[in-house]
Structures are given as C-alpha cells and as structure tokens.
Design an enzyme around this catalytic site. Structure first.
Site, PDB file in Angstrom:
ATOM      1  N   ARG A   1      62.134  56.187  37.687  1.00  0.00           N
ATOM      2  CA  ARG A   1      62.300  55.119  38.666  1.00  0.00           C
ATOM      3  C   ARG A   1      63.676  54.487  38.442  1.00  0.00           C
ATOM      4  O   ARG A   1      64.234  54.559  37.343  1.00  0.00           O
ATOM      5  CB  ARG A   1      61.221  54.050  38.507  1.00  0.00           C
ATOM      6  CG  ARG A   1      59.789  54.544  38.684  1.00  0.00           C
ATOM      7  CD  ARG A   1      58.818  53.394  38.454  1.00  0.00           C
ATOM      8  NE  ARG A   1      57.425  53.783  38.669  1.00  0.00           N
ATOM      9  CZ  ARG A   1      56.594  54.176  37.706  1.00  0.00           C
ATOM     10  NH1 ARG A   1      57.025  54.224  36.453  1.00  0.00           N
ATOM     11  NH2 ARG A   1      55.347  54.505  37.978  1.00  0.00           N
TER      12      ARG A   1
ATOM     13  N   LYS B   1      56.258  50.815  34.594  1.00  0.00           N
ATOM     14  CA  LYS B   1      55.426  49.742  35.157  1.00  0.00           C
ATOM     15  C   LYS B   1      54.345  49.324  34.172  1.00  0.00           C
ATOM     16  O   LYS B   1      53.809  50.145  33.435  1.00  0.00           O
ATOM     17  CB  LYS B   1      54.781  50.220  36.472  1.00  0.00           C
ATOM     18  CG  LYS B   1      55.743  50.259  37.647  1.00  0.00           C
ATOM     19  CD  LYS B   1      55.008  50.569  38.934  1.00  0.00           C
ATOM     20  CE  LYS B   1      55.946  50.507  40.133  1.00  0.00           C
ATOM     21  NZ  LYS B   1      55.239  50.800  41.408  1.00  0.00           N
TER      22      LYS B   1
ATOM     23  N   HIS C   1      64.762  56.942  44.583  1.00  0.00           N
ATOM     24  CA  HIS C   1      63.391  57.446  44.603  1.00  0.00           C
ATOM     25  C   HIS C   1      63.289  58.832  45.240  1.00  0.00           C
ATOM     26  O   HIS C   1      62.329  59.556  44.996  1.00  0.00           O
ATOM     27  CB  HIS C   1      62.484  56.454  45.334  1.00  0.00           C
ATOM     28  CG  HIS C   1      61.310  56.019  44.504  1.00  0.00           C
ATOM     29  ND1 HIS C   1      61.440  55.400  43.278  1.00  0.00           N
ATOM     30  CD2 HIS C   1      59.977  56.143  44.707  1.00  0.00           C
ATOM     31  CE1 HIS C   1      60.237  55.162  42.774  1.00  0.00           C
ATOM     32  NE2 HIS C   1      59.339  55.603  43.621  1.00  0.00           N
TER      33      HIS C   1
ATOM     34  N   ARG D   1      63.485  61.208  42.508  1.00  0.00           N
ATOM     35  CA  ARG D   1      62.184  61.193  41.799  1.00  0.00           C
ATOM     36  C   ARG D   1      61.148  61.993  42.583  1.00  0.00           C
ATOM     37  O   ARG D   1      60.393  62.780  42.011  1.00  0.00           O
ATOM     38  CB  ARG D   1      61.734  59.746  41.607  1.00  0.00           C
ATOM     39  CG  ARG D   1      60.351  59.566  40.965  1.00  0.00           C
ATOM     40  CD  ARG D   1      60.130  58.084  40.687  1.00  0.00           C
ATOM     41  NE  ARG D   1      58.739  57.701  40.533  1.00  0.00           N
ATOM     42  CZ  ARG D   1      58.078  57.728  39.379  1.00  0.00           C
ATOM     43  NH1 ARG D   1      58.669  58.164  38.283  1.00  0.00           N
ATOM     44  NH2 ARG D   1      56.813  57.324  39.321  1.00  0.00           N
TER      45      ARG D   1
ATOM     46  N   HIS E   1      52.218  57.589  36.536  1.00  0.00           N
ATOM     47  CA  HIS E   1      51.267  57.025  37.488  1.00  0.00           C
ATOM     48  C   HIS E   1      49.965  56.679  36.768  1.00  0.00           C
ATOM     49  O   HIS E   1      49.399  57.513  36.060  1.00  0.00           O
ATOM     50  CB  HIS E   1      50.964  58.036  38.606  1.00  0.00           C
ATOM     51  CG  HIS E   1      52.070  58.190  39.595  1.00  0.00           C
ATOM     52  ND1 HIS E   1      52.187  59.284  40.431  1.00  0.00           N
ATOM     53  CD2 HIS E   1      53.122  57.387  39.891  1.00  0.00           C
ATOM     54  CE1 HIS E   1      53.252  59.132  41.195  1.00  0.00           C
ATOM     55  NE2 HIS E   1      53.837  57.996  40.886  1.00  0.00           N
TER      56      HIS E   1
ATOM     57  N   TYR F   1      51.835  64.295  46.536  1.00  0.00           N
ATOM     58  CA  TYR F   1      52.725  65.445  46.422  1.00  0.00           C
ATOM     59  C   TYR F   1      51.998  66.752  46.693  1.00  0.00           C
ATOM     60  O   TYR F   1      52.625  67.757  47.013  1.00  0.00           O
ATOM     61  CB  TYR F   1      53.389  65.469  45.044  1.00  0.00           C
ATOM     62  CG  TYR F   1      54.269  64.265  44.838  1.00  0.00           C
ATOM     63  CD1 TYR F   1      55.482  64.149  45.510  1.00  0.00           C
ATOM     64  CD2 TYR F   1      53.878  63.215  44.015  1.00  0.00           C
ATOM     65  CE1 TYR F   1      56.274  63.027  45.347  1.00  0.00           C
ATOM     66  CE2 TYR F   1      54.673  62.095  43.851  1.00  0.00           C
ATOM     67  CZ  TYR F   1      55.870  62.003  44.528  1.00  0.00           C
ATOM     68  OH  TYR F   1      56.652  60.892  44.379  1.00  0.00           O
TER      69      TYR F   1
END
Length: 301
Positions: free
Chosen positions: A150, A174, A240, A243, A266, A275
């Site tokens: 990110r 995150k 992004h 990414r 994630h 994806y």
C-alpha cells in the site's frame, strides 16, 4: 451548545483512535470528517444528547447521505464511523446503546480494480536511471509491484525495514499489523542502486527527498504520473494499481488465494476474492478469442 457537546465527544474519540488504537492518519481524517457531518445532521434534527439517538435517526442519516449522492462505499464508511463512535461512547458511559449497530449500508457495486498487463509494466519499468531521483523512482515502482505494498506502507518504510541479503522486508500495515514480505530480484537490484545514490546523513526513511526528508504520499503519486507520460504508457497510474497488478498476476500464476491474502495483508479473504473475478475475466477473454465456437460474430452495421 448542543453542537459543542457532540464535537467534544468526537474530538475525544479521535484522540482515542490516534493515541490508543494508533489508526492511520488517513483513516482518522476520514472518520473525523464523517462524524462532524453526523453531528451537523443531529443538530438539524434538534437532537441534544447522544442518548437520544436511536436506529431511526441512523437510518435517516444513511438516507440523507444517499440523497446527497454519496457513493455506497462512502455511506458504508460513514456508518462504520458511527458504530465505532457509539462503541466508544458506551465504554465511556455516555450512552448505553449502539443505535448504528443494526443499520446496514446500501450494497456497494463490486468494481474490479484496474491493473497493468506485463507488457505495460515492462514499458513502465524499462528505463535506465540517470539521476539520483530516477534511481529512487525506479526503486519505488519496482518495490510497489514486487511486494504489493500500500502507499502508506511504502512511505513508512525505513532503511532498517529491508534486508537485501535475505531479500525480504518488514512492513506495518492496517490495524498496526506487521508482516514479512519477499522482495523480487529486479526490486533488489533497483534498491541497491538507489541506496548507493541515496543522500547520506539523512532521515532514517528508505525513500527521501533531495533535502533528506521522508518522501510524502502526494509526491509519490505525482512522480508515478510523470513516469506514465514519460514512458508512453496509456491509462492512469496510481500506487494501488501496481498493488492490484501484483495481486492479479500472483493469483493468475499460482491460484493460491490464501497466499495472496497473506502477502496483501487482507484480514478478510473476501477482500482478496475480487482478484478471482479479475482472473476469470481474463480467462473468459482468452476463451472468447481462442475457442472456435465461442467467437462472436460481428453485429450488423
């Protein structure tokens, strides 16, 4: 006076997010904006205390946001901010219920992320750096695509975050969660070259400005757009997208959804599953172009 009470509570909540939860600056900024909007809404409805807010007010707020033509994803974020705020207010004893808990946001359209194919990436990255800033920019782009970072993760990297001998890096993503990631061969080469050119006696940051300060997100976004134009790559380039390209190409080659989830950081695998839709879209296109009975006839003029 009512508005001041609400805003004071929001300020306390924001301090809690920043100091205790150590939430990212970007998330804090969004939550503050969303919650101040909520405060204005409550004032317009003559609500004077948090304990007066019920689920009907939250639903009305959601409808108000939709009337303001906010995207479904933005409405979801607003409601998520409200739920988090009321959880905080419950702990602080300001009110006893969470009226936002049972209110669901409108379903967002599932938008497939934009990606580059390998030819576009080769065109983008296929240049020989001449100046220190070009060495830096190439290392940034190679690392984005190599490790699926990110923007905030790349910005926060320090020189000590990477180990080029073992070919790995440690990043904090995150939720303040740390993960170890491999670095690809081309990214290792680009990073070694950048570190030879990187100004000495500077900030501990891996990527710096000419003055030696940590490179900021906006500057990186501007440099990526510069390279799109310079390398003649069509479309729009943003961090992004590199990414997304990393995730799509990894999944296309390995079909290992769990591994890609771990690499991307994630928390929920459903986030990674987008994806698989992208991969199927690619397979369907190959099928349509290759299968004798799948080729569609051209529509009449």
């Amino acid at each position: 006076m009512t508005q001041r009470v609400f805003v004071s509570s929001v300020d306390e909540f924001i301090r809690y997010l920043t100091d205790v939860r150590q939430v990212s600056e970007h998330t804090v900024s969004n939550y503050r904006r969303d919650l101040l909007r909520f405060c204005h809404f409550l004032e317009s409805k003559n609500i004077k205390r948090w304990s007066q807010v019920d689920s009907g007010h939250i639903r009305f707020f959601s409808a108000y946001l939709k009337h303001q033509q906010l995207a479904s994803k933005s409405i979801q974020r607003n409601l998520s901010a409200c739920r988090s705020l009321f959880r905080f207010l419950n702990k602080e004893g300001v009110c006893k219920t969470n009226p936002a808990q049972a209110v669901s946001a409108p379903k967002a359209d599932r938008k497939l992320p934009g990606t580059f194919d390998t030819d576009q990436l080769n065109a983008l990255l296929g240049f020989t750096p001449q100046t220190w800033i070009e060495y830096r920019d190439k290392a940034i782009m190679e690392l984005f695509y190599s490790s699926g970072l990110r923007l905030s993760e790349l910005v926060s990297l320090n020189r000590s975050s990477i180990d080029l001998i073992s070919g790995q890096l440690r990043v904090t993503g995150k939720g303040n969660k740390t993960r170890d990631l491999p670095i690809g061969r081309m990214a290792i080469k680009a990073l070694n070259e950048w570190l030879e050119k990187r100004p000495q006696n500077t900030d501990q940051a891996l990527f710096t400005t000419e003055q030696g300060n940590r490179l900021q997100p906006r500057s990186i976004q501007q440099r990526l757009k510069y390279w799109m134009v310079r390398q003649g790559v069509t479309g729009n380039l943003y961090p992004h997208k590199l990414r997304h390209s990393f995730a799509s190409h990894m999944l296309e080659s390995s079909s290992d959804l769990r591994a890609v989830q771990e690499l991307l950081g994630h928390e929920d695998i459903s986030t990674t599953q987008i994806y698989t839709h992208l991969d199927f879209q690619h397979l369907a296109q190959v099928y349509d172009n290759a299968h004798p009975r799948a080729k569609r006839s051209k529509p009449p003029k």
